[in-house]
Write a protein that holds these residues in place. Structure first.
Motif, PDB file in Angstrom:
ATOM      1  N   THR A 183       0.821  -1.213   0.000  1.00 19.09           N
ATOM      2  CA  THR A 183       0.000   0.000   0.000  1.00 19.09           C
ATOM      3  C   THR A 183       0.855   1.264   0.000  1.00 19.09           C
ATOM      4  O   THR A 183       0.327   2.368  -0.083  1.00 19.09           O
ATOM      5  N   GLY A 184       2.152   1.099   0.129  1.00 20.96           N
ATOM      6  CA  GLY A 184       3.070   2.232   0.152  1.00 20.96           C
ATOM      7  C   GLY A 184       4.483   1.718  -0.028  1.00 20.96           C
ATOM      8  O   GLY A 184       4.716   0.697  -0.668  1.00 20.96           O
ATOM      9  N   ASP A 185       5.454   2.421   0.563  1.00 23.73           N
ATOM     10  CA  ASP A 185       6.852   2.016   0.473  1.00 23.73           C
ATOM     11  C   ASP A 185       7.184   1.015   1.571  1.00 23.73           C
ATOM     12  O   ASP A 185       6.567   1.009   2.637  1.00 23.73           O
ATOM     13  N   GLY A 186       8.174   0.184   1.311  1.00 26.76           N
ATOM     14  CA  GLY A 186       8.618  -0.774   2.310  1.00 26.76           C
ATOM     15  C   GLY A 186       9.963  -1.359   1.935  1.00 26.76           C
ATOM     16  O   GLY A 186      10.541  -1.022   0.894  1.00 26.76           O
ATOM     17  N   ILE A 187      10.469  -2.251   2.784  1.00 31.97           N
ATOM     18  CA  ILE A 187      11.792  -2.823   2.578  1.00 31.97           C
ATOM     19  C   ILE A 187      11.754  -4.329   2.761  1.00 31.97           C
ATOM     20  O   ILE A 187      11.085  -4.837   3.665  1.00 31.97           O
ATOM     21  N   ILE A 188      12.492  -5.036   1.912  1.00 34.08           N
ATOM     22  CA  ILE A 188      12.748  -6.472   2.038  1.00 34.08           C
ATOM     23  C   ILE A 188      14.258  -6.641   2.049  1.00 34.08           C
ATOM     24  O   ILE A 188      14.967  -5.995   1.279  1.00 34.08           O
ATOM     25  N   GLN A 189      14.754  -7.525   2.911  1.00 31.73           N
ATOM     26  CA  GLN A 189      16.197  -7.703   2.980  1.00 31.73           C
ATOM     27  C   GLN A 189      16.545  -9.132   3.360  1.00 31.73           C
ATOM     28  O   GLN A 189      15.712  -9.878   3.895  1.00 31.73           O
ATOM     29  N   SER A 190      17.772  -9.515   3.060  1.00 37.24           N
ATOM     30  CA  SER A 190      18.249 -10.840   3.452  1.00 37.24           C
ATOM     31  C   SER A 190      18.404 -10.885   4.971  1.00 37.24           C
ATOM     32  O   SER A 190      18.677  -9.859   5.608  1.00 37.24           O
ATOM     33  N   PRO A 191      18.201 -12.050   5.588  1.00 42.94           N
ATOM     34  CA  PRO A 191      18.349 -12.156   7.051  1.00 42.94           C
ATOM     35  C   PRO A 191      19.712 -11.645   7.504  1.00 42.94           C
ATOM     36  O   PRO A 191      20.737 -11.914   6.879  1.00 42.94           O
ATOM     37  N   ASP A 192      19.706 -10.856   8.581  1.00 42.09           N
ATOM     38  CA  ASP A 192      20.914 -10.318   9.230  1.00 42.09           C
ATOM     39  C   ASP A 192      21.591  -9.199   8.440  1.00 42.09           C
ATOM     40  O   ASP A 192      22.706  -8.800   8.766  1.00 42.09           O
TER      41      ASP A 192
ATOM     42  N   PHE B 230      21.569  -8.352   0.777  1.00 48.72           N
ATOM     43  CA  PHE B 230      20.887  -7.368  -0.051  1.00 48.72           C
ATOM     44  C   PHE B 230      19.756  -6.712   0.732  1.00 48.72           C
ATOM     45  O   PHE B 230      19.247  -7.252   1.717  1.00 48.72           O
ATOM     46  N   CYS B 231      19.368  -5.533   0.274  1.00 46.08           N
ATOM     47  CA  CYS B 231      18.220  -4.827   0.823  1.00 46.08           C
ATOM     48  C   CYS B 231      17.503  -4.158  -0.350  1.00 46.08           C
ATOM     49  O   CYS B 231      18.140  -3.491  -1.171  1.00 46.08           O
ATOM     50  N   ILE B 232      16.198  -4.368  -0.457  1.00 48.66           N
ATOM     51  CA  ILE B 232      15.417  -3.869  -1.589  1.00 48.66           C
ATOM     52  C   ILE B 232      14.282  -2.993  -1.075  1.00 48.66           C
ATOM     53  O   ILE B 232      13.523  -3.406  -0.206  1.00 48.66           O
TER      54      ILE B 232
ATOM     55  N   ILE C 250       4.647  -2.038  -9.313  1.00 46.53           N
ATOM     56  CA  ILE C 250       5.571  -2.046  -8.174  1.00 46.53           C
ATOM     57  C   ILE C 250       6.988  -1.838  -8.687  1.00 46.53           C
ATOM     58  O   ILE C 250       7.416  -2.504  -9.628  1.00 46.53           O
ATOM     59  N   GLN C 251       7.695  -0.909  -8.056  1.00 45.22           N
ATOM     60  CA  GLN C 251       9.097  -0.670  -8.415  1.00 45.22           C
ATOM     61  C   GLN C 251      10.008  -1.158  -7.301  1.00 45.22           C
ATOM     62  O   GLN C 251       9.742  -0.930  -6.124  1.00 45.22           O
ATOM     63  N   LEU C 252      11.103  -1.832  -7.694  1.00 43.85           N
ATOM     64  CA  LEU C 252      12.107  -2.325  -6.750  1.00 43.85           C
ATOM     65  C   LEU C 252      13.406  -1.547  -6.953  1.00 43.85           C
ATOM     66  O   LEU C 252      13.866  -1.386  -8.088  1.00 43.85           O
ATOM     67  N   THR C 253      13.996  -1.075  -5.842  1.00 41.51           N
ATOM     68  CA  THR C 253      15.268  -0.353  -5.886  1.00 41.51           C
ATOM     69  C   THR C 253      16.229  -1.000  -4.907  1.00 41.51           C
ATOM     70  O   THR C 253      15.917  -1.142  -3.724  1.00 41.51           O
ATOM     71  N   PHE C 254      17.407  -1.413  -5.397  1.00 43.17           N
ATOM     72  CA  PHE C 254      18.388  -2.100  -4.569  1.00 43.17           C
ATOM     73  C   PHE C 254      19.269  -1.113  -3.814  1.00 43.17           C
ATOM     74  O   PHE C 254      19.708  -0.101  -4.368  1.00 43.17           O
ATOM     75  N   ASP C 255      19.534  -1.431  -2.537  1.00 41.16           N
ATOM     76  CA  ASP C 255      20.501  -0.680  -1.740  1.00 41.16           C
ATOM     77  C   ASP C 255      21.887  -0.839  -2.379  1.00 41.16           C
ATOM     78  O   ASP C 255      22.233  -1.931  -2.846  1.00 41.16           O
ATOM     79  N   PRO C 256      22.695   0.234  -2.423  1.00 41.60           N
ATOM     80  CA  PRO C 256      24.049   0.123  -2.999  1.00 41.60           C
ATOM     81  C   PRO C 256      24.908  -0.913  -2.287  1.00 41.60           C
ATOM     82  O   PRO C 256      25.863  -1.434  -2.877  1.00 41.60           O
ATOM     83  N   ARG C 257      24.600  -1.177  -1.008  1.00 43.29           N
ATOM     84  CA  ARG C 257      25.336  -2.233  -0.303  1.00 43.29           C
ATOM     85  C   ARG C 257      24.783  -3.572  -0.757  1.00 43.29           C
ATOM     86  O   ARG C 257      23.690  -3.971  -0.381  1.00 43.29           O
ATOM     87  N   PHE C 258      25.529  -4.288  -1.587  1.00 38.26           N
ATOM     88  CA  PHE C 258      25.056  -5.540  -2.166  1.00 38.26           C
ATOM     89  C   PHE C 258      26.212  -6.519  -2.265  1.00 38.26           C
ATOM     90  O   PHE C 258      27.284  -6.175  -2.762  1.00 38.26           O
ATOM     91  N   GLY C 259      26.016  -7.731  -1.766  1.00 34.65           N
ATOM     92  CA  GLY C 259      27.064  -8.728  -1.851  1.00 34.65           C
ATOM     93  C   GLY C 259      26.569 -10.124  -1.518  1.00 34.65           C
ATOM     94  O   GLY C 259      26.108 -10.377  -0.406  1.00 34.65           O
ATOM     95  N   LEU C 260      26.643 -11.025  -2.505  1.00 31.23           N
ATOM     96  CA  LEU C 260      26.323 -12.444  -2.319  1.00 31.23           C
ATOM     97  C   LEU C 260      27.493 -13.258  -2.858  1.00 31.23           C
ATOM     98  O   LEU C 260      28.428 -12.708  -3.438  1.00 31.23           O
TER      99      LEU C 260
END
Length: 324
Positions: free
Chosen positions: A37-46, A140-142, A70-80
């Motif tokens: 219904t608005g903005d939010g965040i999804i991220q990998s555990p920890d 990751f954080c989206i 729906i638009q997804l934007t990735f946090d610049p901090r990214f590493g897998l």
């Protein structure tokens, strides 16, 4: 930590705020369903620390209305975990269209942050997978958000449009029924019936009653043209040329892919240069045998590997700018 990660309702908070909460969430056996219904965040555990091993998480984001995107934007901090031979096999985050199962992208490593992704409909899937080896950080954080929807402009009645504008509008419909609905929304069914009413033909002093029948299917005629115009069709590609790999040999050396082909004779009347171009592209992985020379050895290294190939799933005649 919750296995399914953390979700933030952050309509009035800055991007990627550390304060998280869970809103509009429904958990099923296989995935976590979020009502957007608005903005939010999804991220990998920890996040932003090392994520756990042996983890599979699926989020299904569902917008409040069918017309929303729906638009997804990735946090610049990214590493897998890094890819192998250019393919994300082990730890990765993947974005998929629920309808049709088209994968918009799969990412791993840390060299490149994924770009923004926008859903085609009002839903989108995010899948996170990690295996039992080499977890990485920060994960990751989206951020997800609803795109602003604009009201559709008022459509001028068909009878008020000039011939060129009306011709272009009619050409965009798939069936004769759609054409008639566009021309006369209030009485299209009556007009359809009138087209096939009996007519009278005068010959001398006699009247011959001729009944029209739907012998010619105009929808079928149009569909036959569409099938031989700009559509995805099978092409064979050389793997070495397609992947630009001069250090390896593949078997099979060629594979079939879907690529756009066909003519664009029915492009817009005012288009100078019309080309058949892809409008929906998917990257698909094919398992093949790869042969490489061992360093200083006499034998060849033989491995089964997944190679990514681009497939065109939808095509359209696109008018190129005359100045291009």
């Amino acid at each position: 930590n919750d296995l399914f990660g953390l979700v933030q309702k952050c309509s009035n908070k800055p991007l990627f705020s550390p304060s998280l909460c869970s809103v509009g969430v429904h958990e099923s056996q296989h995935e976590k369903v979020l009502s957007v219904t608005g903005d939010g965040i999804i991220q990998s555990p920890d996040f932003p620390n090392t994520y756990p091993r042996n983890t599979v998480i699926v989020w299904r984001l569902v917008a409040v209305t069918e017309s929303s995107r729906i638009q997804l934007t990735f946090d610049p901090r990214f590493g897998l975990e890094d890819a192998e031979d250019g393919v994300c096999k082990y730890d990765y985050v993947e974005v998929e269209e629920p309808v049709g199962g088209m994968v918009l992208g799969r990412w791993c490593g840390s060299e490149m942050v994924p770009g923004p992704q926008v859903s085609k409909g009002n839903q989108i899937l995010i899948r996170f997978v990690s295996d039992e080896y080499f977890p990485s950080d920060p994960g990751f954080c989206i951020r997800y958000s609803l795109l602003q929807q604009h009201e559709a402009p008022a459509v001028m009645p068909a009878w008020m449009q000039n011939v060129d504008a009306l011709s272009e509008a009619v050409a965009g419909f798939s069936t004769m029924e759609e054409v008639m609905k566009y021309l006369e929304p209030d009485r299209w069914q009556v007009d359809m019936d009138d087209l096939y009413k009996p007519t009278w033909q005068v010959v001398g002093k006699s009247f011959f009653h001729q009944k029209k029948s739907r012998v010619v299917d105009l929808n079928l005629l149009r569909e036959e043209v569409r099938l031989y115009s700009c559509t995805p069709r099978n092409f064979s590609v050389s793997l070495r040329e397609e992947l630009k790999r001069t250090d390896a040999i593949f078997w099979p050396s060629c594979l079939l892919v879907k690529r756009c082909g066909g003519n664009c004779a029915c492009c817009s009347h005012n288009c100078y240069d019309c080309q058949c171009s892809p409008t929906k592209v998917a990257k698909k992985y094919h398992e093949v045998l790869m042969l490489k020379h061992r360093a200083g050895g006499r034998r060849l290294q033989k491995t089964l590997t997944d190679v990514p190939l681009e497939h065109h799933e939808e095509c359209s005649c696109v008018c190129k700018n005359d100045s291009d």
